[in-house]
Scaffold this active site. Sequence first.
Site, PDB file in Angstrom:
ATOM      1  N   GLY A   1      -6.521   3.979  -4.705  1.00 61.19           N
ATOM      2  CA  GLY A   1      -7.209   5.238  -4.444  1.00 61.19           C
ATOM      3  C   GLY A   1      -8.631   5.020  -3.943  1.00 61.19           C
ATOM      4  O   GLY A   1      -9.506   5.842  -4.193  1.00 61.19           O
TER       5      GLY A   1
ATOM      6  N   LYS B   1       0.812  -1.232   0.000  1.00 61.12           N
ATOM      7  CA  LYS B   1       0.000   0.000   0.000  1.00 61.12           C
ATOM      8  C   LYS B   1       0.844   1.280   0.000  1.00 61.12           C
ATOM      9  O   LYS B   1       0.344   2.363   0.315  1.00 61.12           O
ATOM     10  CB  LYS B   1      -1.010   0.051   1.157  1.00 61.12           C
ATOM     11  CG  LYS B   1      -1.908  -1.145   1.317  1.00 61.12           C
ATOM     12  CD  LYS B   1      -2.487  -1.674   0.030  1.00 61.12           C
ATOM     13  CE  LYS B   1      -3.520  -0.802  -0.622  1.00 61.12           C
ATOM     14  NZ  LYS B   1      -4.004  -1.422  -1.900  1.00 61.12           N
ATOM     15  N   GLY B   2       2.114   1.140  -0.370  1.00 67.70           N
ATOM     16  CA  GLY B   2       2.973   2.320  -0.379  1.00 67.70           C
ATOM     17  C   GLY B   2       2.881   3.125  -1.671  1.00 67.70           C
ATOM     18  O   GLY B   2       3.221   4.306  -1.717  1.00 67.70           O
ATOM     19  N   GLY B   3       2.440   2.435  -2.745  1.00 67.63           N
ATOM     20  CA  GLY B   3       2.439   3.064  -4.064  1.00 67.63           C
ATOM     21  C   GLY B   3       3.300   2.239  -5.023  1.00 67.63           C
ATOM     22  O   GLY B   3       3.794   2.742  -6.036  1.00 67.63           O
ATOM     23  N   THR B   4       3.448   0.972  -4.703  1.00 65.16           N
ATOM     24  CA  THR B   4       4.352   0.103  -5.479  1.00 65.16           C
ATOM     25  C   THR B   4       3.861  -0.119  -6.913  1.00 65.16           C
ATOM     26  O   THR B   4       4.656  -0.189  -7.836  1.00 65.16           O
ATOM     27  CB  THR B   4       4.523  -1.257  -4.778  1.00 65.16           C
ATOM     28  OG1 THR B   4       3.236  -1.851  -4.563  1.00 65.16           O
ATOM     29  CG2 THR B   4       5.216  -1.111  -3.431  1.00 65.16           C
TER      30      THR B   4
ATOM     31  N   SER C   1      -5.014   2.349   4.691  1.00 69.43           N
ATOM     32  CA  SER C   1      -5.152   1.866   3.320  1.00 69.43           C
ATOM     33  C   SER C   1      -5.213   0.332   3.290  1.00 69.43           C
ATOM     34  O   SER C   1      -6.030  -0.264   2.582  1.00 69.43           O
ATOM     35  CB  SER C   1      -3.961   2.374   2.496  1.00 69.43           C
ATOM     36  OG  SER C   1      -3.944   1.797   1.232  1.00 69.43           O
TER      37      SER C   1
ATOM     38  N   HIS D   1     -10.938   6.004   1.914  1.00 67.42           N
ATOM     39  CA  HIS D   1     -10.693   5.397   3.230  1.00 67.42           C
ATOM     40  C   HIS D   1     -11.863   5.693   4.161  1.00 67.42           C
ATOM     41  O   HIS D   1     -12.444   6.785   4.089  1.00 67.42           O
ATOM     42  CB  HIS D   1      -9.415   5.963   3.853  1.00 67.42           C
ATOM     43  CG  HIS D   1      -8.172   5.619   3.101  1.00 67.42           C
ATOM     44  ND1 HIS D   1      -6.926   6.078   3.457  1.00 67.42           N
ATOM     45  CD2 HIS D   1      -7.971   4.847   2.001  1.00 67.42           C
ATOM     46  CE1 HIS D   1      -6.015   5.609   2.623  1.00 67.42           C
ATOM     47  NE2 HIS D   1      -6.627   4.867   1.720  1.00 67.42           N
TER      48      HIS D   1
HETATM   49  N1  LIG Z   1      -0.759   7.280  -9.602  1.00 68.40           N
HETATM   50  C1  LIG Z   1      -1.416   6.623  -8.648  1.00 68.40           C
HETATM   51  N2  LIG Z   1      -2.646   6.137  -8.880  1.00 68.40           N
HETATM   52  C2  LIG Z   1      -3.301   5.482  -7.911  1.00 68.40           C
HETATM   53  N3  LIG Z   1      -2.801   5.229  -6.677  1.00 68.40           N
HETATM   54  C3  LIG Z   1      -1.583   5.707  -6.410  1.00 68.40           C
HETATM   55  C4  LIG Z   1      -0.838   6.413  -7.371  1.00 68.40           C
HETATM   56  N4  LIG Z   1       0.332   6.756  -6.811  1.00 68.40           N
HETATM   57  C5  LIG Z   1       0.312   6.293  -5.569  1.00 68.40           C
HETATM   58  N5  LIG Z   1      -0.841   5.654  -5.319  1.00 68.40           N
HETATM   59  C6  LIG Z   1      -1.172   5.028  -4.047  1.00 68.40           C
HETATM   60  O1  LIG Z   1      -0.839   3.654  -4.144  1.00 68.40           O
HETATM   61  C7  LIG Z   1      -1.567   3.016  -3.111  1.00 68.40           C
HETATM   62  C8  LIG Z   1      -1.571   1.531  -3.344  1.00 68.40           C
HETATM   63  O2  LIG Z   1      -0.274   1.095  -3.110  1.00 68.40           O
HETATM   64  P1  LIG Z   1       0.303  -0.215  -3.750  1.00 68.40           P
HETATM   65  O3  LIG Z   1       0.220  -0.152  -5.235  1.00 68.40           O
HETATM   66  O4  LIG Z   1       1.661  -0.418  -3.187  1.00 68.40           O
HETATM   67  O5  LIG Z   1      -0.702  -1.292  -3.199  1.00 68.40           O
HETATM   68  S1  LIG Z   1      -0.487  -2.870  -3.160  1.00 68.40           S
HETATM   69  O6  LIG Z   1       0.339  -3.188  -2.015  1.00 68.40           O
HETATM   70  O7  LIG Z   1       0.102  -3.282  -4.418  1.00 68.40           O
HETATM   71  O8  LIG Z   1      -1.858  -3.354  -2.971  1.00 68.40           O
HETATM   72  C9  LIG Z   1      -2.916   3.669  -3.137  1.00 68.40           C
HETATM   73  O9  LIG Z   1      -3.420   3.642  -1.835  1.00 68.40           O
HETATM   74  P2  LIG Z   1      -4.943   3.962  -1.506  1.00 68.40           P
HETATM   75  O10 LIG Z   1      -5.185   5.398  -1.900  1.00 68.40           O
HETATM   76  O11 LIG Z   1      -5.067   3.787  -0.058  1.00 68.40           O
HETATM   77  O12 LIG Z   1      -5.757   3.012  -2.307  1.00 68.40           O
HETATM   78  C10 LIG Z   1      -2.640   5.073  -3.649  1.00 68.40           C
HETATM   79  O13 LIG Z   1      -2.776   6.075  -2.688  1.00 68.40           O
END
Ligand SMILES: Nc1ncnc2c1ncn2[C@@H]1O[C@H](COP(=O)(O)OS(=O)(=O)O)[C@@H](OP(=O)(O)O)[C@H]1O
EC number: 2.8.2.-
Length: 411
Positions: free
Chosen positions: A369, A162-165, A251, A372
């Site tokens: 996204g 949930k870091g933005g991976t 998240s 929450h």
């Molecule tokens: N460009 C873009 N578009 C959409 N979301 C974005 C983006 N950059 C960062 N994020 C943030 O990424 C969060 C999800 O993190 P991960 O991709 O690491 O999640 S996972 O572990 O693979 O499930 C996700 O968390 P949540 O907002 O809580 O859903 C987003 O805040």
Amino acid sequence: MAPPAQPGAQGGRGSKGPPARKLLCMCSLSLCLTYLCYSLMGGTGPGALRSPAGLRGSPAPRALRASPAPRALRSPAGLRASPATPAPPTRASNASRPGVSADAWLRTALAPGEVIAAPSGAFERDPQESSTTDEELSRAGSTTPDYGEKRLPQALIIGVKKGGTRALLEAIRAHPDVRAVGVEPHFFDRNYEKGLEWYRNVMPKTLDGQITMEKTPSYFVTNEAPKRIHSMAKDTKLIVVVRNPVTRAISDYTQTLSKKPEIPTFEVLAFKNRTLGLIDASWSAIRIGIYALHLENWLQYFPLSQILFVSGERLIIDPAGEMAKVQDFLGLKRIVTEKHFYFNKTKGFPCLKKPEDSSAPRCLGKSKGRTHPKIDPDVIHRLRKFYKPFNVMFYQMTGQDFQWEQEESDK
Ligand SMILES: Nc1ncnc2c1ncn2[C@@H]1O[C@H](COP(=O)(O)OS(=O)(=O)O)[C@@H](OP(=O)(O)O)[C@H]1O
């Protein structure tokens, strides 16, 4: 193609320290003692990790230094399972077993460094989707152009969940010199027994000079992952996307809630005893965010200069800026720039612009996204206090101040 040193990246393994080092050692000891208490309680005892009282005796780590001691959290013997110990039993499988409540699944205590994972053999696709099957993984490895060779990855996005991976992986995939597997292979946590040839086969083909990558966010909290990755290739470059651990926990919870709407509230799960302010650090949503503890495990095998920390927050507000750092770290030409992104107001996130050969712009799916749930501000406050000493230690270890303490509110 040595990566440029990050601020404070010089203190690799075995670096000796000036007075600042002593201070860090004291802080480490204090954090480790706290952690020891937690471990002894098995995450279930009445005194388990009271936040932040258990840390009050520790000297507050001083302001960020240019040369932090990265091995500061080296635990006393016995505090942490040795990286060589066999994988502990995995827990998440409870969720899918009839008769095991979601609460049990969520609350299952994790041993230090334990894999937060489904049973061996199960796959998990990035929760943007649902779950990845063996078949999908083999398809992932076979749908690539028929030129080049399949190679083991030279760079990995190891966390955090949930870091933005996903956003980072999709952005770096826009680089012509990067090829990445779209699904999460979970090789170093769940599929290790399948062997390196299996892993290589999951990868896309690359030409000479192209970098092969994959992302599996659970590696960061997997005790065995650093040793296993090191034994694959000790020069593997590691990328960790970190995000305010409080927001990350929410998240994480939001994702679980979307799949299991019957689970208790975040407020209930976050505490062992809310009146006493006992945070439940055995809950994986909270435990994953103790970044300093997990990082310590990696620093036993990799120098800090081989790990890039990307700010999950900045990846949203300045994706091109973060991508510049990533490309530098990977020794790539800066090709992914601001020209590649646009801010999608509906989505509320940056998206990749439509590539010339494709018909649609690329925003991440609905699972990224999510809105929450509103969390009690007192709970947020308590969690912030809980994480603060760990965050400060993390800033010291990495030489980067992610400024999570300055954030006014969580989404
Ligand atoms: N460009 C873009 N578009 C959409 N979301 C974005 C983006 N950059 C960062 N994020 C943030 O990424 C969060 C999800 O993190 P991960 O991709 O690491 O999640 S996972 O572990 O693979 O499930 C996700 O968390 P949540 O907002 O809580 O859903 C987003 O805040």
